[in-house]
Write a protein that holds these residues in place. Structure first.
Motif, PDB file in Angstrom:
ATOM      1  N   THR A   1       8.998 -15.786  13.400  1.00 46.99           N
ATOM      2  CA  THR A   1       7.563 -16.015  13.191  1.00 46.99           C
ATOM      3  C   THR A   1       6.893 -14.665  12.992  1.00 46.99           C
ATOM      4  OG1 THR A   1       5.638 -17.202  14.048  1.00 46.99           O
ATOM      5  CG2 THR A   1       6.892 -15.934  15.660  1.00 46.99           C
TER       6      THR A   1
ATOM      7  N   TRP B   1       1.205 -15.197  10.659  1.00 46.10           N
ATOM      8  CA  TRP B   1       1.297 -16.650  10.486  1.00 46.10           C
ATOM      9  C   TRP B   1       0.558 -17.348  11.626  1.00 46.10           C
ATOM     10  CZ3 TRP B   1       2.394 -21.313  12.570  1.00 46.10           C
ATOM     11  CH2 TRP B   1       2.618 -22.383  11.707  1.00 46.10           C
TER      12      TRP B   1
ATOM     13  N   ARG C   1      -2.856 -19.553  10.991  1.00 48.11           N
ATOM     14  CA  ARG C   1      -2.767 -21.016  11.133  1.00 48.11           C
ATOM     15  C   ARG C   1      -3.412 -21.553  12.402  1.00 48.11           C
ATOM     16  NH1 ARG C   1       0.880 -23.473   7.091  1.00 48.11           N
ATOM     17  NH2 ARG C   1       1.389 -21.671   5.822  1.00 48.11           N
TER      18      ARG C   1
ATOM     19  N   CYS D   1      -3.940 -33.656  26.739  1.00 52.02           N
ATOM     20  CA  CYS D   1      -4.996 -32.630  26.604  1.00 52.02           C
ATOM     21  C   CYS D   1      -6.377 -33.181  26.937  1.00 52.02           C
ATOM     22  CB  CYS D   1      -4.995 -32.056  25.195  1.00 52.02           C
ATOM     23  SG  CYS D   1      -3.449 -31.240  24.772  1.00 52.02           S
TER      24      CYS D   1
ATOM     25  N   ARG E   1       9.829 -23.218  16.197  1.00 53.06           N
ATOM     26  CA  ARG E   1       8.702 -22.303  15.985  1.00 53.06           C
ATOM     27  C   ARG E   1       7.400 -23.029  15.662  1.00 53.06           C
ATOM     28  NH1 ARG E   1       9.781 -19.494  10.073  1.00 53.06           N
ATOM     29  NH2 ARG E   1       9.925 -21.437   8.884  1.00 53.06           N
ATOM     30  N   GLY E   2       7.523 -24.311  15.255  1.00 55.68           N
ATOM     31  CA  GLY E   2       6.324 -25.085  14.924  1.00 55.68           C
ATOM     32  C   GLY E   2       5.531 -25.492  16.157  1.00 55.68           C
TER      33      GLY E   2
ATOM     34  N   LEU F   1       3.150 -37.125  18.949  1.00 54.23           N
ATOM     35  CA  LEU F   1       3.177 -36.003  19.901  1.00 54.23           C
ATOM     36  C   LEU F   1       3.829 -36.498  21.189  1.00 54.23           C
ATOM     37  CD1 LEU F   1       2.435 -33.166  20.716  1.00 54.23           C
ATOM     38  CD2 LEU F   1       0.064 -33.849  20.923  1.00 54.23           C
TER      39      LEU F   1
ATOM     40  N   MET G   1       6.226 -32.605  17.804  1.00 50.90           N
ATOM     41  CA  MET G   1       4.906 -32.901  17.251  1.00 50.90           C
ATOM     42  C   MET G   1       4.927 -32.965  15.730  1.00 50.90           C
ATOM     43  SD  MET G   1       1.502 -30.629  17.814  1.00 50.90           S
ATOM     44  CE  MET G   1       2.215 -29.243  16.980  1.00 50.90           C
TER      45      MET G   1
ATOM     46  N   GLY H   1       2.625 -31.937  13.421  1.00 46.76           N
ATOM     47  CA  GLY H   1       1.436 -31.085  13.474  1.00 46.76           C
ATOM     48  C   GLY H   1       0.334 -31.524  12.532  1.00 46.76           C
ATOM     49  N   ARG H   2       0.707 -31.916  11.318  1.00 48.52           N
ATOM     50  CA  ARG H   2      -0.329 -32.276  10.325  1.00 48.52           C
ATOM     51  C   ARG H   2      -1.082 -33.537  10.730  1.00 48.52           C
ATOM     52  NH1 ARG H   2       1.171 -30.020   4.441  1.00 48.52           N
ATOM     53  NH2 ARG H   2       1.368 -27.894   5.208  1.00 48.52           N
TER      54      ARG H   2
ATOM     55  N   VAL I   1      -1.400 -34.702  13.806  1.00 43.58           N
ATOM     56  CA  VAL I   1      -2.215 -34.378  14.992  1.00 43.58           C
ATOM     57  C   VAL I   1      -3.483 -33.659  14.555  1.00 43.58           C
ATOM     58  CG1 VAL I   1      -2.300 -33.005  17.114  1.00 43.58           C
ATOM     59  CG2 VAL I   1      -0.249 -34.314  16.571  1.00 43.58           C
TER      60      VAL I   1
ATOM     61  N   HIS J   1     -11.867 -28.872  23.100  1.00 42.06           N
ATOM     62  CA  HIS J   1     -10.529 -28.560  23.618  1.00 42.06           C
ATOM     63  C   HIS J   1      -9.920 -27.471  22.735  1.00 42.06           C
ATOM     64  CE1 HIS J   1      -6.340 -28.692  24.475  1.00 42.06           C
ATOM     65  NE2 HIS J   1      -6.027 -29.398  23.396  1.00 42.06           N
TER      66      HIS J   1
ATOM     67  N   ALA K   1      -7.370 -26.202  21.039  1.00 43.18           N
ATOM     68  CA  ALA K   1      -6.034 -26.499  20.512  1.00 43.18           C
ATOM     69  C   ALA K   1      -5.643 -25.474  19.465  1.00 43.18           C
ATOM     70  CB  ALA K   1      -6.020 -27.891  19.900  1.00 43.18           C
ATOM     71  N   ASN K   2      -6.599 -25.151  18.612  1.00 43.96           N
ATOM     72  CA  ASN K   2      -6.289 -24.399  17.410  1.00 43.96           C
ATOM     73  C   ASN K   2      -7.629 -24.073  16.760  1.00 43.96           C
ATOM     74  OD1 ASN K   2      -5.990 -24.168  14.547  1.00 43.96           O
ATOM     75  ND2 ASN K   2      -3.999 -25.158  14.653  1.00 43.96           N
TER      76      ASN K   2
ATOM     77  N   ASN L   1      -3.074 -23.076  23.631  1.00 45.51           N
ATOM     78  CA  ASN L   1      -3.480 -24.427  24.035  1.00 45.51           C
ATOM     79  C   ASN L   1      -2.969 -24.677  25.453  1.00 45.51           C
ATOM     80  OD1 ASN L   1      -3.654 -27.180  24.459  1.00 45.51           O
ATOM     81  ND2 ASN L   1      -3.007 -27.730  22.386  1.00 45.51           N
TER      82      ASN L   1
ATOM     83  N   PHE M   1      -9.184 -33.837  22.520  1.00 43.33           N
ATOM     84  CA  PHE M   1      -8.228 -34.712  21.833  1.00 43.33           C
ATOM     85  C   PHE M   1      -6.838 -34.359  22.336  1.00 43.33           C
ATOM     86  CE2 PHE M   1      -5.213 -35.820  18.510  1.00 43.33           C
ATOM     87  CZ  PHE M   1      -5.629 -37.102  18.185  1.00 43.33           C
TER      88      PHE M   1
HETATM   89  N1  ACO Z   1       5.917 -19.080  12.205  1.00 41.53           N
HETATM   90  C1  ACO Z   1       6.199 -18.991  10.884  1.00 41.53           C
HETATM   91  N2  ACO Z   1       6.346 -20.072  10.107  1.00 41.53           N
HETATM   92  C2  ACO Z   1       6.219 -21.275  10.671  1.00 41.53           C
HETATM   93  C3  ACO Z   1       5.920 -21.437  12.047  1.00 41.53           C
HETATM   94  C4  ACO Z   1       5.777 -20.270  12.805  1.00 41.53           C
HETATM   95  N3  ACO Z   1       5.480 -20.309  14.131  1.00 41.53           N
HETATM   96  N4  ACO Z   1       5.837 -22.763  12.304  1.00 41.53           N
HETATM   97  C5  ACO Z   1       6.065 -23.415  11.158  1.00 41.53           C
HETATM   98  N5  ACO Z   1       6.291 -22.524  10.166  1.00 41.53           N
HETATM   99  C6  ACO Z   1       6.586 -22.775   8.761  1.00 41.53           C
HETATM  100  C7  ACO Z   1       7.222 -24.136   8.537  1.00 41.53           C
HETATM  101  O1  ACO Z   1       8.620 -24.064   8.754  1.00 41.53           O
HETATM  102  C8  ACO Z   1       6.883 -24.375   7.086  1.00 41.53           C
HETATM  103  O2  ACO Z   1       7.753 -23.635   6.286  1.00 41.53           O
HETATM  104  P1  ACO Z   1       8.277 -24.227   4.877  1.00 41.53           P
HETATM  105  O3  ACO Z   1       7.037 -24.401   4.039  1.00 41.53           O
HETATM  106  O4  ACO Z   1       9.205 -23.174   4.397  1.00 41.53           O
HETATM  107  O5  ACO Z   1       8.930 -25.520   5.214  1.00 41.53           O
HETATM  108  C9  ACO Z   1       5.494 -23.760   6.934  1.00 41.53           C
HETATM  109  O6  ACO Z   1       5.358 -22.845   8.041  1.00 41.53           O
HETATM  110  C10 ACO Z   1       4.374 -24.773   6.982  1.00 41.53           C
HETATM  111  O7  ACO Z   1       4.603 -25.629   8.117  1.00 41.53           O
HETATM  112  P2  ACO Z   1       3.590 -26.750   8.518  1.00 41.53           P
HETATM  113  O8  ACO Z   1       4.044 -27.403   9.795  1.00 41.53           O
HETATM  114  O9  ACO Z   1       3.326 -27.628   7.347  1.00 41.53           O
HETATM  115  O10 ACO Z   1       2.277 -25.854   8.793  1.00 41.53           O
HETATM  116  P3  ACO Z   1       0.809 -26.273   9.055  1.00 41.53           P
HETATM  117  O11 ACO Z   1      -0.071 -25.592   8.099  1.00 41.53           O
HETATM  118  O12 ACO Z   1       0.658 -27.753   9.222  1.00 41.53           O
HETATM  119  O13 ACO Z   1       0.536 -25.596  10.466  1.00 41.53           O
HETATM  120  C11 ACO Z   1       0.360 -26.210  12.786  1.00 41.53           C
HETATM  121  C12 ACO Z   1       1.293 -25.998  11.604  1.00 41.53           C
HETATM  122  C13 ACO Z   1      -0.273 -24.874  13.140  1.00 41.53           C
HETATM  123  C14 ACO Z   1       1.195 -26.712  13.973  1.00 41.53           C
HETATM  124  C15 ACO Z   1      -0.725 -27.225  12.395  1.00 41.53           C
HETATM  125  O14 ACO Z   1      -0.157 -28.387  11.847  1.00 41.53           O
HETATM  126  C16 ACO Z   1      -1.575 -27.594  13.555  1.00 41.53           C
HETATM  127  O15 ACO Z   1      -2.319 -26.789  14.068  1.00 41.53           O
HETATM  128  N6  ACO Z   1      -1.528 -28.866  13.985  1.00 41.53           N
HETATM  129  C17 ACO Z   1      -2.268 -29.286  15.160  1.00 41.53           C
HETATM  130  C18 ACO Z   1      -1.327 -29.206  16.264  1.00 41.53           C
HETATM  131  C19 ACO Z   1      -1.944 -28.971  17.593  1.00 41.53           C
HETATM  132  O16 ACO Z   1      -2.914 -28.268  17.775  1.00 41.53           O
HETATM  133  N7  ACO Z   1      -1.270 -29.547  18.555  1.00 41.53           N
HETATM  134  C20 ACO Z   1      -1.584 -29.290  19.899  1.00 41.53           C
HETATM  135  C21 ACO Z   1      -1.353 -30.460  20.739  1.00 41.53           C
HETATM  136  S1  ACO Z   1      -2.499 -31.724  20.486  1.00 41.53           S
HETATM  137  C22 ACO Z   1      -3.910 -31.072  20.760  1.00 41.53           C
HETATM  138  O17 ACO Z   1      -4.045 -30.272  21.646  1.00 41.53           O
HETATM  139  C23 ACO Z   1      -4.985 -31.448  19.883  1.00 41.53           C
END
Ligand code: ACO
Length: 338
Positions: free
Chosen positions: A30, A34, A38, A116, A155-156, A201, A227, A229-230, A232, A264, A266-267, A294, A324
């Protein structure tokens, strides 16, 4: 609408160990860039080996009760309700472990899980308790060690979470305000759920009850937080925005008259999207996810604590909380700062 319950003081605790994005670069594929772009997260706290969830909660409670102006001591507490998705164990409950550590072992104590959304679901429960028993003093606690339940090879998810604890005492509004620094009345609260979102999730932890672990089984991926992620992200923005808009509308609160929106943590992108949908300007949106990641049910308590310390919550003004989490669960609450 007449006020519901009162929140008396906030105590928080976060572990000393800081895990920065640069630290994570050394253990998984990572980058600081990134994660920052994100999620907005720069660092998170990690519990020390041997520290469990009730230990974090104990420190938060000590910080709460050590403020002499609170005027409430552990011995005054009538109930403990504890939000966590990373309990010390299934039994005894983390709430019972905490009551022992606080030296109040005879206080009724229970754990609950709204992921959460735990803090706002906890306010709903505490509000019901103080309505039924007007002299009740409910210790509402949230604590999680999510770094113990992430898959450090995924890493996600592993970059998103951090550890911490928070606590407040909830009393009946008619019980009156004490001398404590932070005090707020709950003017309105709504919570919601959509269990169709459950699979988006998950954290299996001890295994599924329909397919229990046997001695010697290997831990598999479903032990950890998993999770979509998208999905959620989409549901978090949609439900926090709708819950918040409904809360403002039914209480006739305009954006101009609102001092602060605390979602909350989260992001940062989720939070900014919610504020944008509500037409809430950046200077009214509180974000501290960059510091802690988070922290699940704890995040609203830490955010309220920090917002108050930064003078973003002032006497006579209104603050909107929204949340959420897994389940899916969500909620919104309107506070009047006293
Ligand atoms: N570092 C580098 N690259 C990464 C990482 C990382 N940590 N994690 C994923 N990637 C890569 C993926 O492998 C993917 O690569 P690829 O295109 O070669 O396949 C690329 O990044 C895009 O991955 P996506 O999962 O599509 O990335 P996205 O833009 O959706 O961002 C994230 C991911 C940050 C998790 C986003 O979906 C998100 O914030 N979702 C909400 C999740 C959340 O907040 N959950 C918390 C719990 S619930 C709550 O509290 C609300």
């Amino acid at each position: 609408m007449s006020p519901l319950c009162r929140l008396n003081g906030i105590g928080i605790y976060v572990p000393d160990k800081i895990l920065s994005n640069h630290d994570l670069e050394k253990i998984i594929d990572t980058s600081d860039e990134w994660i920052t772009v994100r999620t907005g997260i720069k660092r998170r706290r990690k519990a020390a080996p041997g520290q469990n969830t009730s230990d974090l909660a104990l420190m938060a409670c000590r910080n709460l009760f050590s403020n002499a102006r609170l005027g409430i001591a552990p011995n005054d507490i009538t109930h403990i309700i504890f939000a966590s998705i990373t309990p010390d164990s299934i039994c005894p409950s983390t709430a019972c472990n905490l009551s022992a550590k606080l030296g109040i072992p005879h206080v009724p104590a229970l754990d609950f899980n709204a992921a959460c959304s735990g803090f706002l679901y906890g306010l709903m429960l505490a509000n019901g308790l103080v309505a039924a028993q007007p002299d009740a003093k409910v210790l509402l606690v949230a604590a999680d060690i999510l770094t113990s339940r992430v898959n450090w090879e995924d890493r996600g998810t592993c970059v998103l979470f951090g550890d911490g604890a928070g606590a407040t005492v909830v009393t009946n509004h008619a019980a009156g305000r004490g001398e404590q620094d932070f005090s707020a009345t709950l003017e309105d609260l709504s919570v919601g759920a959509d269990s169709q979102g459950g699979p988006c999730l998950t954290a299996g932890i001890g295994g599924n009850t329909s397919a229990p672990y046997k001695l010697g089984d290997r831990v598999t991926e479903n032990f950890f937080i998993q999770m979509d992620g998208r999905e959620v992200f989409k549901h978090a923005v949609r439900n926090m925005s709708a819950a918040s808009a409904g809360m403002l509308e039914r209480n006739n609160v305009t954006i101009d008259s609102l001092e602060c929106l605390i979602p909350h943590q989260a992001n940062a992108r989720i939070l900014e999207a919610v504020a944008k949908k509500l037409n809430i300007p950046d200077d009214k949106l509180f974000i501290n996810v960059q510091e802690y990641g988070n922290t699940s049910a704890v995040s609203l308590l830490i955010a309220m604590h920090d917002a108050y310390a930064q003078k973003r919550l002032s006497k006579g003004n209104k603050t909107l909380l929204t949340t959420f989490g897994a389940g899916f669960t969500w909620g919104s609450a309107l506070l009047a700062i006293e």
